[in-house]
Scaffold this motif. Structure first.
Motif, PDB file in Angstrom:
ATOM      1  N   CYS A 166       0.820  -1.174  -0.068  1.00 20.46           N
ATOM      2  CA  CYS A 166       0.110  -0.074  -0.036  1.00 20.46           C
ATOM      3  C   CYS A 166       0.984   1.330  -0.098  1.00 20.46           C
ATOM      4  CB  CYS A 166      -1.035  -0.171   1.229  1.00 20.46           C
ATOM      5  SG  CYS A 166      -1.886   1.424   1.569  1.00 20.46           S
ATOM      6  N   HIS A 167       0.803   2.142  -1.032  1.00 16.79           N
ATOM      7  CA  HIS A 167       1.576   3.285  -1.253  1.00 16.79           C
ATOM      8  C   HIS A 167       0.912   4.352  -0.859  1.00 16.79           C
ATOM      9  CE1 HIS A 167       4.851   0.887  -2.381  1.00 16.79           C
ATOM     10  NE2 HIS A 167       4.005   0.127  -3.472  1.00 16.79           N
ATOM     11  N   GLY A 168      -0.525   4.407  -0.710  1.00 15.52           N
ATOM     12  CA  GLY A 168      -1.295   5.416  -0.492  1.00 15.52           C
ATOM     13  C   GLY A 168      -2.784   5.226  -0.202  1.00 15.52           C
ATOM     14  N   PHE A 169      -3.674   5.958  -0.502  1.00  8.86           N
ATOM     15  CA  PHE A 169      -5.225   5.689  -0.326  1.00  8.86           C
ATOM     16  C   PHE A 169      -5.767   6.376  -1.623  1.00  8.86           C
ATOM     17  CE2 PHE A 169      -5.268   9.726   2.209  1.00  8.86           C
ATOM     18  CZ  PHE A 169      -6.356  10.190   1.825  1.00  8.86           C
ATOM     19  N   HIS A 170      -7.107   5.874  -1.672  1.00 11.30           N
ATOM     20  CA  HIS A 170      -7.859   6.519  -2.909  1.00 11.30           C
ATOM     21  C   HIS A 170      -8.948   7.130  -2.501  1.00 11.30           C
ATOM     22  CE1 HIS A 170      -5.523   3.058  -4.661  1.00 11.30           C
ATOM     23  NE2 HIS A 170      -5.651   3.612  -5.886  1.00 11.30           N
ATOM     24  N   LEU A 171      -9.271   7.982  -3.567  1.00  6.21           N
ATOM     25  CA  LEU A 171     -10.904   8.843  -3.104  1.00  6.21           C
ATOM     26  C   LEU A 171     -11.548   8.444  -4.583  1.00  6.21           C
ATOM     27  CD1 LEU A 171     -12.716  11.008  -1.720  1.00  6.21           C
ATOM     28  CD2 LEU A 171     -11.515  12.636  -3.241  1.00  6.21           C
ATOM     29  N   VAL A 172     -12.970   7.999  -4.423  1.00  8.48           N
ATOM     30  CA  VAL A 172     -13.687   7.636  -5.270  1.00  8.48           C
ATOM     31  C   VAL A 172     -14.213   9.130  -6.096  1.00  8.48           C
ATOM     32  CG1 VAL A 172     -15.623   6.298  -6.512  1.00  8.48           C
ATOM     33  CG2 VAL A 172     -14.301   5.540  -4.587  1.00  8.48           C
ATOM     34  N   LEU A 173     -13.806   9.434  -7.314  1.00  9.16           N
ATOM     35  CA  LEU A 173     -14.643  10.532  -7.763  1.00  9.16           C
ATOM     36  C   LEU A 173     -15.772  10.285  -8.566  1.00  9.16           C
ATOM     37  CD1 LEU A 173     -11.282  12.096  -9.429  1.00  9.16           C
ATOM     38  CD2 LEU A 173     -12.415  12.440  -7.200  1.00  9.16           C
ATOM     39  N   ASP A 174     -15.875   9.032  -9.557  1.00 11.38           N
ATOM     40  CA  ASP A 174     -17.109   8.496 -10.070  1.00 11.38           C
ATOM     41  C   ASP A 174     -16.811   6.942 -10.028  1.00 11.38           C
ATOM     42  OD1 ASP A 174     -19.320   9.133 -11.842  1.00 11.38           O
ATOM     43  OD2 ASP A 174     -18.004   8.186 -13.448  1.00 11.38           O
ATOM     44  N   GLY A 175     -18.160   6.465 -10.107  1.00 10.83           N
ATOM     45  CA  GLY A 175     -18.231   5.066 -10.041  1.00 10.83           C
ATOM     46  C   GLY A 175     -18.205   4.342  -8.760  1.00 10.83           C
ATOM     47  N   GLN A 176     -18.219   3.025  -8.710  1.00 10.27           N
ATOM     48  CA  GLN A 176     -18.098   2.157  -7.570  1.00 10.27           C
ATOM     49  C   GLN A 176     -16.953   1.076  -7.431  1.00 10.27           C
ATOM     50  OE1 GLN A 176     -22.125   0.583  -6.733  1.00 10.27           O
ATOM     51  NE2 GLN A 176     -23.091   2.144  -7.968  1.00 10.27           N
ATOM     52  N   ILE A 177     -16.350   1.133  -6.299  1.00 11.19           N
ATOM     53  CA  ILE A 177     -15.338   0.119  -5.892  1.00 11.19           C
ATOM     54  C   ILE A 177     -15.898  -1.054  -4.703  1.00 11.19           C
ATOM     55  CG2 ILE A 177     -13.243  -0.260  -5.029  1.00 11.19           C
ATOM     56  CD1 ILE A 177     -12.983   1.155  -7.760  1.00 11.19           C
ATOM     57  N   LYS A 178     -15.755  -2.159  -5.132  1.00  7.44           N
ATOM     58  CA  LYS A 178     -15.984  -3.273  -3.978  1.00  7.44           C
ATOM     59  C   LYS A 178     -14.654  -3.700  -3.247  1.00  7.44           C
ATOM     60  CE  LYS A 178     -16.266  -7.419  -6.104  1.00  7.44           C
ATOM     61  NZ  LYS A 178     -16.678  -8.429  -6.620  1.00  7.44           N
ATOM     62  N   LEU A 179     -14.946  -3.706  -2.105  1.00  7.46           N
ATOM     63  CA  LEU A 179     -13.915  -4.193  -1.178  1.00  7.46           C
ATOM     64  C   LEU A 179     -14.244  -5.317  -0.622  1.00  7.46           C
ATOM     65  CD1 LEU A 179     -12.679  -0.987   0.825  1.00  7.46           C
ATOM     66  CD2 LEU A 179     -11.864  -1.542  -1.203  1.00  7.46           C
ATOM     67  N   ALA A 180     -13.510  -6.522  -0.891  1.00 13.30           N
ATOM     68  CA  ALA A 180     -13.933  -7.878  -0.213  1.00 13.30           C
ATOM     69  C   ALA A 180     -12.620  -8.792  -0.169  1.00 13.30           C
ATOM     70  CB  ALA A 180     -14.489  -8.549  -1.606  1.00 13.30           C
ATOM     71  N   PHE A 181     -12.973  -9.793   0.667  1.00 13.54           N
ATOM     72  CA  PHE A 181     -12.154 -10.960   1.160  1.00 13.54           C
ATOM     73  C   PHE A 181     -12.442 -12.017   0.163  1.00 13.54           C
ATOM     74  CE2 PHE A 181     -12.670  -8.835   5.238  1.00 13.54           C
ATOM     75  CZ  PHE A 181     -11.362  -8.843   5.621  1.00 13.54           C
ATOM     76  N   VAL A 182     -11.334 -12.661  -0.363  1.00 13.29           N
ATOM     77  CA  VAL A 182     -11.379 -13.777  -1.284  1.00 13.29           C
ATOM     78  C   VAL A 182     -10.832 -14.992  -0.752  1.00 13.29           C
ATOM     79  CG1 VAL A 182     -10.922 -14.473  -3.664  1.00 13.29           C
ATOM     80  CG2 VAL A 182     -11.121 -12.052  -2.946  1.00 13.29           C
ATOM     81  N   SER A 183     -11.516 -16.057  -0.648  1.00 11.64           N
ATOM     82  CA  SER A 183     -10.936 -17.229  -0.220  1.00 11.64           C
ATOM     83  C   SER A 183     -10.218 -17.948  -1.140  1.00 11.64           C
ATOM     84  CB  SER A 183     -12.134 -17.915   0.473  1.00 11.64           C
ATOM     85  OG  SER A 183     -12.871 -18.669  -1.069  1.00 11.64           O
ATOM     86  N   ALA A 184      -9.402 -19.280  -0.590  1.00  8.18           N
ATOM     87  CA  ALA A 184      -8.477 -19.806  -1.551  1.00  8.18           C
ATOM     88  C   ALA A 184      -9.472 -20.320  -2.543  1.00  8.18           C
ATOM     89  CB  ALA A 184      -7.820 -20.981  -0.764  1.00  8.18           C
ATOM     90  N   ALA A 185     -10.683 -20.731  -2.439  1.00  8.35           N
ATOM     91  CA  ALA A 185     -11.475 -21.481  -3.607  1.00  8.35           C
ATOM     92  C   ALA A 185     -12.208 -20.377  -4.428  1.00  8.35           C
ATOM     93  CB  ALA A 185     -12.561 -22.133  -2.713  1.00  8.35           C
ATOM     94  N   GLY A 186     -11.718 -18.961  -4.271  1.00  8.69           N
ATOM     95  CA  GLY A 186     -12.200 -18.030  -5.178  1.00  8.69           C
ATOM     96  C   GLY A 186     -13.399 -17.195  -4.608  1.00  8.69           C
ATOM     97  N   ASN A 187     -14.148 -17.748  -3.408  1.00  9.82           N
ATOM     98  CA  ASN A 187     -15.452 -17.215  -3.030  1.00  9.82           C
ATOM     99  C   ASN A 187     -15.067 -15.823  -2.368  1.00  9.82           C
ATOM    100  OD1 ASN A 187     -16.913 -19.653  -3.463  1.00  9.82           O
ATOM    101  ND2 ASN A 187     -16.112 -20.517  -1.590  1.00  9.82           N
ATOM    102  N   GLN A 188     -16.095 -14.810  -2.669  1.00  9.75           N
ATOM    103  CA  GLN A 188     -15.790 -13.620  -2.049  1.00  9.75           C
ATOM    104  C   GLN A 188     -16.919 -13.271  -0.896  1.00  9.75           C
ATOM    105  OE1 GLN A 188     -15.856 -10.590  -4.978  1.00  9.75           O
ATOM    106  NE2 GLN A 188     -14.223 -11.552  -6.301  1.00  9.75           N
ATOM    107  N   LYS A 189     -16.520 -12.440   0.227  1.00  6.87           N
ATOM    108  CA  LYS A 189     -17.223 -11.845   1.028  1.00  6.87           C
ATOM    109  C   LYS A 189     -17.034 -10.318   1.119  1.00  6.87           C
ATOM    110  CE  LYS A 189     -19.791 -10.405   4.429  1.00  6.87           C
ATOM    111  NZ  LYS A 189     -19.842  -9.281   4.419  1.00  6.87           N
ATOM    112  N   VAL A 190     -18.118  -9.607   0.563  1.00  4.66           N
ATOM    113  CA  VAL A 190     -17.996  -8.236   0.119  1.00  4.66           C
ATOM    114  C   VAL A 190     -18.077  -7.441   1.673  1.00  4.66           C
ATOM    115  CG1 VAL A 190     -18.838  -6.164  -0.831  1.00  4.66           C
ATOM    116  CG2 VAL A 190     -19.175  -8.510  -2.051  1.00  4.66           C
ATOM    117  N   VAL A 191     -16.909  -6.649   1.732  1.00  7.75           N
ATOM    118  CA  VAL A 191     -17.047  -5.708   2.980  1.00  7.75           C
ATOM    119  C   VAL A 191     -17.657  -4.530   2.926  1.00  7.75           C
ATOM    120  CG1 VAL A 191     -15.235  -4.833   4.806  1.00  7.75           C
ATOM    121  CG2 VAL A 191     -14.821  -7.187   3.807  1.00  7.75           C
ATOM    122  N   GLU A 192     -17.278  -3.829   1.789  1.00  7.52           N
ATOM    123  CA  GLU A 192     -17.908  -2.515   1.498  1.00  7.52           C
ATOM    124  C   GLU A 192     -18.069  -1.935   0.072  1.00  7.52           C
ATOM    125  OE1 GLU A 192     -17.508   1.779   3.903  1.00  7.52           O
ATOM    126  OE2 GLU A 192     -15.767   0.122   4.075  1.00  7.52           O
TER     127      GLU A 192
END
Length: 242
Positions: free
Chosen positions: A59-85
């Motif tokens: 991590c070299h800094g942080f992001h601010l969303v100007l337009d659009g949507q970003i998904k933050l998620a955990f990903v398991s070894a099997a590829g399953n995702q848990k969306v955090v935000e």
């Protein structure tokens, strides 16, 4: 896959400065400080589906969303995702990991075509040393994020799937829509139902089942990703959050 478009060096400070002045975290900074901070910023463009970073990336800094949507998620070894935000315009992400100076602990992916402002940690640390009030604003922002996460945990632990979904639909309404003259509101779900279900800590099947139950009860009407609420007051009265 990552796609990033950088403006020319001469254009970046001006466009970044304009963005910073519209951001509550930076809007109170003097013009000279904003210009200096802008030198450590860049505008980034991501296509829908692009990965910004994976778990373990530096991590070299942080992001601010100007337009659009970003998904933050955990990903398991099997590829399953848990969306955090799901991060939307005006919101930022990555600050906590930046301050810890550790790799990212989850992944970030563009849900739509996105435009972001990346702010390098070096200029943030420099500004913190120079301006204690700026540091306090950052702490306040991180504290608010923690408060929201705790609230999420409370809802996941104490509320039924039906209550979570009703609360989500009400949260998607603007202030004006919360009290419409005729009681009727139309909501366009911002992303796929599977992503929203994961964000609410539900399976997609459970999410769809509850939506149809709400429709059968006359509380909503479903047209793909378009949800019509015939009577907001009636929908709200069905909600019993802690």
């Amino acid at each position: 896959m990552r796609t990033t478009t950088h403006a020319s060096p001469a254009a970046i400070p001006l466009s970044a400065t304009e963005v910073l002045t519209r951001t509550p975290l930076f809007s109170d900074l003097p013009a000279d400080d904003l210009q200096r901070l802008a030198q450590g910023c860049r505008v980034e463009h991501y296509d829908r589906g692009n990965i910004l970073f994976h778990k373990g990336d530096p991590c070299h800094g942080f992001h601010l969303v100007l337009d659009g949507q970003i998904k933050l998620a955990f990903v398991s070894a099997a590829g399953n995702q848990k969306v955090v935000e799901i991060i939307r315009p005006g919101q930022s992400f990555g600050e906590a990991v930046m301050f810890m100076q550790k790799p990212y602990v989850l992944m970030a992916q563009a849900l739509t075509d996105c435009q972001l402002l990346f702010i390098a940690k070096d200029v943030i640390f420099q500004e913190i040393r120079k301006d204690p009030d700026f540091c306090l604003r950052l702490i306040a922002g991180l504290s608010m994020r923690l408060h929201h996460l705790i609230k999420d945990l409370e809802i996941y632990s104490l509320c039924s799937g039906r209550e979570r979904i009703v609360g989500y639909l009400l949260g998607e309404m603007t202030d004006d829509e919360c009290s419409p003259p005729d009681g009727r509101v139309e909501i366009c779900l911002p992303t796929h139902k599977s992503t929203i279900a994961s964000r609410l800590n539900l399976t997609q099947e459970h999410f769809s089942r509850v939506l149809h139950e709400l429709a059968n009860d006359g509380l909503i009407e479903i047209e793909g990703r378009r949800i019509v609420v015939p009577d907001v007051t009636k929908l709200r009265s069905s909600l019993c959050l802690p």
